[in-house]
Design a protein around this motif. Structure first.
Motif, PDB file in Angstrom:
ATOM      1  N   VAL A   4       1.029  -1.180   0.151  1.00  0.00           N
ATOM      2  CA  VAL A   4       0.085   0.008   0.114  1.00  0.00           C
ATOM      3  C   VAL A   4       0.851   1.097  -0.158  1.00  0.00           C
ATOM      4  N   VAL A   5       0.749   2.040  -1.154  1.00  0.00           N
ATOM      5  CA  VAL A   5       1.624   3.118  -1.302  1.00  0.00           C
ATOM      6  C   VAL A   5       0.890   4.518  -1.237  1.00  0.00           C
ATOM      7  N   MET A   6       1.362   5.539  -0.613  1.00  0.00           N
ATOM      8  CA  MET A   6       1.088   6.759  -0.557  1.00  0.00           C
ATOM      9  C   MET A   6       1.827   7.617  -1.595  1.00  0.00           C
ATOM     10  N   THR A   7       1.250   8.403  -2.520  1.00  0.00           N
ATOM     11  CA  THR A   7       2.189   9.394  -3.457  1.00  0.00           C
ATOM     12  C   THR A   7       2.124  10.681  -3.108  1.00  0.00           C
ATOM     13  N   SER A   8       1.241  11.029  -2.054  1.00  0.00           N
ATOM     14  CA  SER A   8       1.024  12.365  -1.601  1.00  0.00           C
ATOM     15  C   SER A   8       0.456  12.182  -0.249  1.00  0.00           C
ATOM     16  N   TYR A   9       0.428  13.314   0.367  1.00  0.00           N
ATOM     17  CA  TYR A   9      -0.158  13.516   1.985  1.00  0.00           C
ATOM     18  C   TYR A   9      -1.655  13.635   1.738  1.00  0.00           C
ATOM     19  N   GLY A  10      -2.426  13.330   2.737  1.00  0.00           N
ATOM     20  CA  GLY A  10      -3.514  13.547   2.672  1.00  0.00           C
ATOM     21  C   GLY A  10      -4.753  12.642   3.459  1.00  0.00           C
ATOM     22  N   SER A  11      -5.967  12.422   2.741  1.00  0.00           N
ATOM     23  CA  SER A  11      -6.830  11.539   3.686  1.00  0.00           C
ATOM     24  C   SER A  11      -6.779  10.247   3.377  1.00  0.00           C
ATOM     25  N   PRO A  12      -7.300   9.475   3.966  1.00  0.00           N
ATOM     26  CA  PRO A  12      -7.422   7.848   3.608  1.00  0.00           C
ATOM     27  C   PRO A  12      -7.196   7.614   2.248  1.00  0.00           C
ATOM     28  N   PRO A  13      -8.029   8.133   1.352  1.00  0.00           N
ATOM     29  CA  PRO A  13      -7.725   7.616  -0.204  1.00  0.00           C
ATOM     30  C   PRO A  13      -6.407   7.652  -0.628  1.00  0.00           C
ATOM     31  N   VAL A  14      -5.533   8.410  -0.227  1.00  0.00           N
ATOM     32  CA  VAL A  14      -4.035   8.624  -0.793  1.00  0.00           C
ATOM     33  C   VAL A  14      -3.541   7.211  -0.732  1.00  0.00           C
ATOM     34  N   LEU A  15      -3.825   6.155   0.275  1.00  0.00           N
ATOM     35  CA  LEU A  15      -3.401   5.057   0.231  1.00  0.00           C
ATOM     36  C   LEU A  15      -3.884   4.116  -0.774  1.00  0.00           C
ATOM     37  N   GLN A  16      -3.097   3.534  -1.662  1.00  0.00           N
ATOM     38  CA  GLN A  16      -3.581   2.781  -2.621  1.00  0.00           C
ATOM     39  C   GLN A  16      -2.564   1.614  -2.926  1.00  0.00           C
ATOM     40  N   PRO A  17      -3.153   0.310  -3.438  1.00  0.00           N
ATOM     41  CA  PRO A  17      -2.405  -0.846  -3.524  1.00  0.00           C
ATOM     42  C   PRO A  17      -1.405  -0.545  -4.755  1.00  0.00           C
ATOM     43  N   ALA A  18      -0.415  -1.008  -4.774  1.00  0.00           N
ATOM     44  CA  ALA A  18       0.549  -0.841  -5.869  1.00  0.00           C
ATOM     45  C   ALA A  18       1.709  -1.981  -6.023  1.00  0.00           C
ATOM     46  N   ASP A  19       2.183  -2.137  -6.925  1.00  0.00           N
ATOM     47  CA  ASP A  19       3.630  -3.021  -7.045  1.00  0.00           C
ATOM     48  C   ASP A  19       4.639  -2.263  -6.785  1.00  0.00           C
ATOM     49  N   VAL A  20       5.658  -2.583  -5.844  1.00  0.00           N
ATOM     50  CA  VAL A  20       6.887  -1.814  -5.595  1.00  0.00           C
ATOM     51  C   VAL A  20       8.035  -2.911  -5.386  1.00  0.00           C
ATOM     52  N   PRO A  21       9.409  -2.448  -5.649  1.00  0.00           N
ATOM     53  CA  PRO A  21      10.409  -3.379  -5.572  1.00  0.00           C
ATOM     54  C   PRO A  21      10.550  -4.237  -4.115  1.00  0.00           C
ATOM     55  N   SER A  22      10.912  -5.249  -4.128  1.00  0.00           N
ATOM     56  CA  SER A  22      11.263  -5.928  -2.816  1.00  0.00           C
ATOM     57  C   SER A  22      12.353  -5.127  -2.311  1.00  0.00           C
ATOM     58  N   PRO A  23      12.454  -5.172  -0.803  1.00  0.00           N
ATOM     59  CA  PRO A  23      13.494  -4.484  -0.205  1.00  0.00           C
ATOM     60  C   PRO A  23      14.857  -5.333  -0.627  1.00  0.00           C
ATOM     61  N   PRO A  24      15.850  -4.393  -0.703  1.00  0.00           N
ATOM     62  CA  PRO A  24      17.192  -5.180  -0.928  1.00  0.00           C
ATOM     63  C   PRO A  24      18.192  -5.682   0.098  1.00  0.00           C
ATOM     64  N   GLU A  25      18.801  -6.564   0.112  1.00  0.00           N
ATOM     65  CA  GLU A  25      19.701  -7.173   1.171  1.00  0.00           C
ATOM     66  C   GLU A  25      20.784  -6.163   1.457  1.00  0.00           C
ATOM     67  N   ARG A  26      20.868  -5.900   2.740  1.00  0.00           N
ATOM     68  CA  ARG A  26      22.008  -5.407   3.269  1.00  0.00           C
ATOM     69  C   ARG A  26      22.295  -5.748   4.766  1.00  0.00           C
ATOM     70  N   ALA A  27      23.581  -5.537   4.882  1.00  0.00           N
ATOM     71  CA  ALA A  27      24.410  -6.094   6.237  1.00  0.00           C
ATOM     72  C   ALA A  27      23.636  -5.594   7.351  1.00  0.00           C
ATOM     73  N   GLY A  28      23.558  -6.580   8.303  1.00  0.00           N
ATOM     74  CA  GLY A  28      22.818  -6.241   9.813  1.00  0.00           C
ATOM     75  C   GLY A  28      21.518  -5.859   9.584  1.00  0.00           C
ATOM     76  N   TRP A  29      20.641  -6.257   8.375  1.00  0.00           N
ATOM     77  CA  TRP A  29      19.193  -6.037   8.208  1.00  0.00           C
ATOM     78  C   TRP A  29      18.679  -7.367   7.818  1.00  0.00           C
ATOM     79  N   VAL A  30      17.729  -7.579   8.163  1.00  0.00           N
ATOM     80  CA  VAL A  30      16.759  -8.947   7.548  1.00  0.00           C
ATOM     81  C   VAL A  30      15.541  -8.486   7.044  1.00  0.00           C
ATOM     82  N   THR A  31      15.037  -9.420   6.084  1.00  0.00           N
ATOM     83  CA  THR A  31      13.546  -9.184   5.412  1.00  0.00           C
ATOM     84  C   THR A  31      12.718  -9.931   6.085  1.00  0.00           C
ATOM     85  N   VAL A  32      11.595  -9.554   6.661  1.00  0.00           N
ATOM     86  CA  VAL A  32      10.113 -10.196   7.036  1.00  0.00           C
ATOM     87  C   VAL A  32       9.314 -10.441   6.159  1.00  0.00           C
ATOM     88  N   ARG A  33       8.959 -11.680   5.817  1.00  0.00           N
ATOM     89  CA  ARG A  33       7.596 -11.801   5.006  1.00  0.00           C
ATOM     90  C   ARG A  33       6.292 -11.593   5.943  1.00  0.00           C
TER      91      ARG A  33
END
Length: 326
Positions: A4-33
């Motif tokens: 769920v992505v917001m491309t602007s600030y505002g009321s609840p409808p700014v929250l919209q489903p979208a496809d986004v890149p998966s988070p990259p791997e980085r040292a000291g961080w983990v990915t949670v499904r």
């Protein structure tokens, strides 16, 4: 991945489903499904632009799922970069979903220390609802407020995540809890969780009504003020009492009469969120005490985050609103 992505600030409808890149791997961080994420009022402030989150942005602080690398069941502690001190967070501290992509997504990347083993006995929705309000309330009541068995606690509000969690934790430790609400059915629901009683905080004499519910009408040992009604909260205290402040939904400024404050030997204590040590303390508390699980008001599919935000802002919920990521 879906998010769920917001491309602007505002009321609840700014929250919209979208496809986004998966988070990259980085040292000291983990990915949670993630299997579920929970709403907090903080998410509303992020959506409104209060924290100047980068756009486009995935909000969300709370979540439960599995670590991708180990398949361990975890919850996400949203307190990032707290630092080494217990008194207050360091200058680099932030809440997940402020400037780093949050939990309204299939995957989230967090520092490894923030992927905490999921407590036993909680459903996925309950586990997702625990971290932010759990660690915040534990710190407010015990690390900062020093609540002890046998003391009296007043919780301003009865229905939100902090309020319901405070009732559950405080009653488990042996405190006597009174709540406030403008709705009798919410006070009754808080009594079902363990609160002794409640008062209508829309009444002109609610402070006197609350004090009358304490032994001898002496006032409360501790008041938990998550809305910013300082002047009334302090008036509810017994001599030497403590008022822990952790929100400002009802007011952004407060005025206190100084002489009654110091003659009353009161304490006014600020707090927010919690550290890794607070989270560890919460998990030990859950192991050592019989505590009711987080109260779930309603669940929504992830794609209906905007509708979930509308319910949160309407103030109709009792307990936590959760997004499911099926």
């Amino acid at each position: 991945m879906r998010a769920v992505v917001m491309t602007s600030y505002g009321s609840p409808p700014v929250l919209q489903p979208a496809d986004v890149p998966s988070p990259p791997e980085r040292a000291g961080w983990v990915t949670v499904r993630l299997a579920a994420s929970a709403l907090n009022w903080h998410d509303v402030l992020v959506r409104q632009g209060r924290y100047r989150s980068p756009l486009p942005h995935v909000p969300g602080a709370d979540g439960a799922g599995v670590r991708v690398d180990t398949n361990e069941a975890v919850v996400v502690l949203p307190s990032l970069f707290w630092g080494g001190g217990d008194a207050a967070p360091g200058t680099g501290w932030e809440i997940l979903g402020d400037h780093h992509p949050g939990t309204y997504a299939e995957l989230v990347s967090v520092p490894a220390e923030c992927a905490v083993p999921r407590p036993r006995g909680l459903s996925l929705a309950e586990a997702a609802a625990l971290p932010l309000v759990g660690v915040t309330t534990f710190r407010a009541l015990f690390s900062r407020g020093r609540l002890r068995s046998g003391e009296s606690l007043l919780v301003l509000g009865a229905s939100g995540g902090v309020a319901t969690t405070a009732v559950s934790l405080a009653t488990a430790t042996g405190a006597r809890v009174i709540v406030t609400s403008g709705a009798r059915h919410k006070i009754d629901a808080a009594r079902d969780l363990g609160a002794t009683d409640g008062v209508d905080h829309s009444a002109a004499d609610w402070v006197e009504a609350a004090r009358a519910l304490t032994p001898g009408g002496a006032g409360f040992d501790l008041v938990l003020d998550s809305v910013g009604r300082w002047e009334e909260s302090v008036r509810c205290l017994a001599p030497g009492g403590r008022c822990v402040v952790l929100g400002a939904n009802a007011a952004q400024r407060a005025s206190l009469p100084i002489r009654p404050f110091y003659f009353g030997q009161y304490e006014l204590i600020g707090t927010t969120m919690g550290s890794l040590r607070d989270m560890a303390g919460l998990l030990r508390f859950l192991d050592d005490h019989k505590v009711a699980p987080p109260v779930i008001d309603r669940t929504f599919p992830l794609a209906e985050a905007a509708l979930a935000h509308e319910r949160l802002e309407a103030g109709a919920a009792f307990g936590k609103i959760v997004l499911t990521h099926d």
